[in-house]
Design an enzyme around this catalytic site. Structure first.
Site, PDB file in Angstrom:
ATOM      1  CB  SER A 149      -7.632  41.479  56.482  1.00 54.55           C
ATOM      2  OG  SER A 149      -7.646  40.783  55.267  1.00 54.55           O
ATOM      3  CG  ASP A 226      -0.484  38.536  54.781  1.00 52.39           C
ATOM      4  OD1 ASP A 226      -1.148  37.688  54.146  1.00 52.39           O
ATOM      5  OD2 ASP A 226      -1.005  39.492  55.384  1.00 52.39           O
ATOM      6  CG  HIS A 260      -3.720  37.952  56.618  1.00 55.71           C
ATOM      7  ND1 HIS A 260      -3.424  39.172  56.043  1.00 55.71           N
ATOM      8  CD2 HIS A 260      -5.073  37.898  56.659  1.00 55.71           C
ATOM      9  CE1 HIS A 260      -4.539  39.814  55.739  1.00 55.71           C
ATOM     10  NE2 HIS A 260      -5.566  39.066  56.116  1.00 55.71           N
TER      11      HIS A 260
END
EC number: 3.1.2.12
Length: 282
Positions: A149, A226, A260
């Site tokens: 991320s 996600d 995620h």
């Protein structure tokens, strides 16, 4: 350059440790995790740096990603720093989860009140590797970088901004084009100011467009379910398009059903360590 050991646990035949030190770049005490594979007891090993995402500390990766078995198998030291300076008493540092504490974005801030402490880019590319190489059995010429991320963004920009420094790079659900997404725009405005041209130095998509250096093989995994992909925070298509145009080799895998979280990272961690091992142990 003194290190204080915070914890040490036998793991996968080696040791998962956490250390604390006074950082000259960040002007505060910082913790980092280091996994020492069994091979490190007898010889010098390459190092993979792992950069974590928003809200994380050094703990998330070492307790959730399941990296240690593969790191032991391939003889790779893994270093996982924190995601921001801590306890700097800057007004506003704890007001939101996506800016300030736990959200350093791997940039060197130029704006008050952040510029004194928020120098995560220099910390992870310069100060930390020097510290690691001085204190652990590393081969300084063999390092690579990965992350998730915000840390995937960090990994990509570290590799793209320093041609040849990192032998491999990979990322899970990286923020690929921060100048175009809400997370990036908020962080860059705060740390770098309103002049958007200064933001481009920390944007993987922009950096890829002007990359000229040794071939960089990039592996990216992205969960198709996600929530931040659908919210247009990650924008992988923009990076992929530029890499295709520039002939930068990218393996981009859209993984159906994955989100995620670290459950996603855990599921494909072995593939990433294998990717790094291929270039680190070459």
């Amino acid at each position: 350059m003194a290190l204080t050991q915070v914890s040490s646990n036998k793991c996968a035949g080696g040791f998962q440790k956490v250390f604390e030190h006074e950082s000259s770049e960040l002007k505060c005490k910082m913790k980092f995790a280091v996994y020492l594979p069994p091979k490190a007891e007898t010889e010098k090993c390459p190092v993979m740096y792992w950069l974590s995402g928003l809200t994380c500390t050094e703990q998330n990766f070492i307790t959730k990603a399941g990296s240690q078995l593969a790191a032991a198998e391939h003889g790779i030291i893994i270093v996982a720093p924190d995601t921001s300076p801590r306890g700097c008493n800057i007004e506003g540092e704890d007001e939101s989860w996506d800016f300030g504490t736990g959200a350093g974005f791997y940039v060197d801030a130029t704006q008050d009140p952040w510029k004194t402490n928020y120098r995560m880019y220099s910390y992870v590319t310069e100060e930390l590797p020097k510290l690691i190489n001085a204190n652990f059995p590393t081969d300084p010429d063999r390092m690579s970088v990965s992350g998730h991320s915000m840390g995937g963004h960090g990994a990509l920009i570290c590799a793209l901004k320093n041609p040849g420094k990192y032998k491999a790079v990979s990322a899970f659900a990286p923020i690929c084009n921060p100048v175009q997404c809400p997370w990036g725009q908020k962080a860059f405005t705060g740390y770098l100011g309103s002049d958007r041209t200064t933001w481009e130095a920390y944007d993987a998509t922009v950096l890829a467009a002007s990359y000229s250096g040794p071939q960089l093989d990039i592996l990216i995994d992205q969960g198709r379910d996600d929530q931040f992909l659908s919210a247009s925070q990650l924008l992988p298509d923009n990076l992929i398009a530029v890499c295709s145009e520039k002939k930068i080799p990218v393996v981009f895998r859209l993984q159906p059903g994955y989100d995620h979280s670290y459950f996603f990272i855990y599921s494909f961690m072995n593939d990433h360590i294998k990717h790094h091992a291929k270039f680190l142990n070459a």
